[in-house]
Design an enzyme around this catalytic site. Structure first.
Site, PDB file in Angstrom:
ATOM      1  CE  LYS A 135       6.154  33.346  70.548  1.00 29.65           C
ATOM      2  NZ  LYS A 135       5.026  32.710  69.820  1.00 29.65           N
TER       3      LYS A 135
ATOM      4  CG  ASP B 246       1.768  49.575  75.017  1.00 29.52           C
ATOM      5  OD1 ASP B 246       0.640  50.106  75.067  1.00 29.52           O
ATOM      6  OD2 ASP B 246       2.760  50.146  74.541  1.00 29.52           O
TER       7      ASP B 246
ATOM      8  CG  ASP C  38       1.646  33.356  69.352  1.00 26.35           C
ATOM      9  OD1 ASP C  38       1.959  33.252  70.542  1.00 26.35           O
ATOM     10  OD2 ASP C  38       1.986  32.528  68.490  1.00 26.35           O
TER      11      ASP C  38
ATOM     12  CE1 TYR D  49       7.272  48.738  74.944  1.00 27.40           C
ATOM     13  CE2 TYR D  49       5.789  50.040  76.300  1.00 27.40           C
ATOM     14  CZ  TYR D  49       6.041  49.322  75.153  1.00 27.40           C
ATOM     15  OH  TYR D  49       5.058  49.201  74.202  1.00 27.40           O
TER      16      TYR D  49
END
Length: 335
Positions: A170, A227, A203, A123
């Site tokens: 991640k 988000d 995930d 972002y």
């Protein structure tokens, strides 16, 4: 006496901000409001998405209650919300997800708080075209940004008797960016030995939240994951219409609902003001009115126990102003 900038917003924004102003004024008698306009409707009327008067007011009050804004597609700012967060370095996005009695949801007794880093990651908006068929977007993660959001999560956990902080990443794939975030988390966790710390791959986190959200407490993560996860958690407790948010920096703070401006129902007196009211409760607590914030939350819960007070999105027929009046009555009875 506390000065607050009130950005009314687009669509249903003016309706739900008016509700919040009415309720907060009932709870606290020395709030001074500066009402300003921004967004798509302001652009259409005055040729500016965010007039100078908005910035001037924010920089005077340093405290904002904001309704939903519509960002024009294909022009202007990438996102008005992102721009305000970056301009005022509102690095900490805090999103509680709390079960409200009377609101139908898939789970009971959910009580999660997400801390989302608000200024970095994808972002940051660093994008480029290498050729007509290829685009690049650069992910930015810094030690400074990681440190302050992770510390904010641990300090909140410590202050509110929370027992666990889960860092979402991640780092198995993005070993530099997410790896740095995870490394900083592990370092900071050592200073809070009484708080359980764990890192979970994003995930897997999505799956775990759906299967058993009760295993989590405070969640801290980067901008994009935050988000996504914060909306997922909103779905656990009834949707975006019943969750609030705070955007906090060292010098400024902005409180807002996270739902859209819903132009299709604007002016029909059927908008759900709960998310805006709960954002107002977070604002009151931020400026030291803890009892008043708690009283507002309690009043909302009492009102929602009666299905006749449910707005359309919650399966009822209650009007916006009627819901607000019911909350005001509950506050008066409880006070």
């Amino acid at each position: 006496m506390k000065k607050i900038t009130l950005i009314k917003g687009d669509g249903i924004g003016p309706e739900v901000t008016a509700c919040a102003k009415k309720v907060l004024d009932l709870l606290v008698d020395d709030l001074i409001w500066t009402e300003v306009s921004a967004g798509l409707e302001t652009l259409e009327k005055y040729g500016e998405l965010i007039p100078k008067a908005v910035f001037d007011s924010i920089e005077e009050t340093r405290l904002v209650l904001k309704g939903p804004l519509t960002t024009p597609i294909g022009e202007g700012f990438r996102s008005i919300n992102v721009m305000l967060r970056k301009k005022y370095d509102l690095f900490c996005n805090m999103r509680p997800a709390l079960t409200i009695p009377g609101v139908v949801s898939r789970y009971e007794a959910i009580d999660l708080v997400i801390f989302r880093e608000n200024t970095e990651d994808l972002y940051a908006g660093i994008e480029s075209r290498t050729d007509e068929d290829t685009r690049h977007s650069i992910k930015v993660i810094t030690r400074k940004g990681s440190t302050r959001i992770i510390k904010a999560a641990f300090e909140y956990a410590l202050a509110h008797n929370r027992h666990k902080v889960t860092l979402v990443h991640k780092a198995n794939i993005m070993k530099e960016t997410d790896g740095l975030f995870l490394q900083v988390g592990r370092e900071i966790a050592k200073a809070y030995p009484d708080i359980v710390f764990e890192g979970i791959i994003v995930d897997n986190m999505c799956m775990q939240l759906v299967m058993n959200p009760h295993q989590f407490d405070v969640i801290v993560t980067m901008n994009l994951y935050g988000d996504i996860l914060s909306d997922l958690c909103a779905g656990l407790v009834g949707g975006l219409g019943v969750v609030s948010s705070a955007n906090i920096g060292d010098n400024f703070a902005l409180f807002e609902p996270v739902h859209g401006s819903a132009p299709d129902i604007a002016g029909k007196n059927i908008a759900n003001p709960i998310a805006m009211l709960l954002s107002g409760a977070m604002l009151l607590e931020y400026i030291g009115y803890y009892n008043e914030g708690k009283a507002l939350r309690t009043a909302i819960q009492e009102v929602l126990k009666d299905p006749s007070n449910h707005t359309t999105d919650l399966g009822g027929k209650c009007k916006t102003d009627a819901f607000t009046d019911a909350v005001c009555k509950a506050i008066a009875i409880g006070g």
